[in-house]
Design a protein around this motif. Sequence first.
Motif, PDB file in Angstrom:
ATOM      1  N   GLU A  61      -2.657  62.079 -67.102  1.00 16.51           N
ATOM      2  CA  GLU A  61      -1.897  63.020 -68.368  1.00 16.51           C
ATOM      3  C   GLU A  61      -1.835  62.998 -68.915  1.00 16.51           C
ATOM      4  O   GLU A  61      -2.223  63.537 -70.850  1.00 16.51           O
ATOM      5  N   VAL A  62      -1.858  61.642 -69.750  1.00 18.96           N
ATOM      6  CA  VAL A  62      -1.783  60.952 -70.577  1.00 18.96           C
ATOM      7  C   VAL A  62      -2.725  59.764 -71.114  1.00 18.96           C
ATOM      8  O   VAL A  62      -2.418  58.719 -70.570  1.00 18.96           O
TER       9      VAL A  62
ATOM     10  N   SER B  90       4.915  65.422 -64.793  1.00 14.10           N
ATOM     11  CA  SER B  90       3.888  63.830 -65.314  1.00 14.10           C
ATOM     12  C   SER B  90       4.631  63.325 -66.588  1.00 14.10           C
ATOM     13  O   SER B  90       4.009  62.925 -67.500  1.00 14.10           O
ATOM     14  N   GLU B  91       5.763  64.488 -67.039  1.00 14.42           N
ATOM     15  CA  GLU B  91       5.992  64.583 -69.051  1.00 14.42           C
ATOM     16  C   GLU B  91       6.412  63.088 -69.477  1.00 14.42           C
ATOM     17  O   GLU B  91       7.420  62.552 -68.134  1.00 14.42           O
TER      18      GLU B  91
ATOM     19  N   GLY C 232       2.189  64.417 -71.864  1.00  9.08           N
ATOM     20  CA  GLY C 232       2.337  64.141 -70.615  1.00  9.08           C
ATOM     21  C   GLY C 232       2.274  65.982 -69.600  1.00  9.08           C
ATOM     22  O   GLY C 232       2.216  66.523 -68.206  1.00  9.08           O
TER      23      GLY C 232
END
Length: 229
Positions: free
Chosen positions: A95-96, A53-54, A43
């Motif tokens: 994002e993922v 977002s990671e 992410g």
Amino acid sequence: MAGCHQFLRPSCQKTLPPLWRSPHRLLLGAVCCALLPREVILGRTFRTQNSNSEQIFKVEKLWIHEKFDSETYDNDIAILKLKTDMGLCAVNSEEVLPACLPDRGLQLPDWTECEISGYGKSSEFSPEFSEQVKRGHVRLWPKERCTPEVLSGRPVTPNMLCAGDTRGKDDACKGDSGGPLVCRNQNRMTLMGLVSWGDGCGEKDKPGVYTRVTNYIDWIKRKIQASPV
């Protein structure tokens, strides 16, 4: 975005764009994982900047293809298994997102447009890697144009495929190794290749060379079945 941190070679991505992903596994190039990475970051869209977002996961296991050849880059493929808590792992988000694995033996038409992405250099001799993920579009080259004659004599095996931009604009480069080549098939983004090697970057009439993922479906399934979650 997926990031493979620690022990990656300098020419490989330290942060990887979306690859094929099951809830607990990532597929990438063998050349990028000489040793077991310590963690994976999903992410992240900027290589060295944290993001809300990671998603960060420790790595439990690494499988490098048993017949990987570090000279020719034949069988340039590996699988990472992520450690999980109570069976929970990566969560899909903007994002993922995973790419689909192709069916074994799937062949898309010549010149099919596909997408590549990564943090690699903008040109062969650029001093810096990209700080933000970049995307480009390339086309699958016919087999008769994917030969040693157009790649400075380096061998091209049946486990490889070629893709490039005939305009000489978009191409993978140093730092993109192990990243995805995804193509639309039946309205699904499908992982057809992994960035492996090339003769320069973005040179007209010279494609990049990718691991042919369709040749490894049985190998991937065997590794998953041998180590279930």
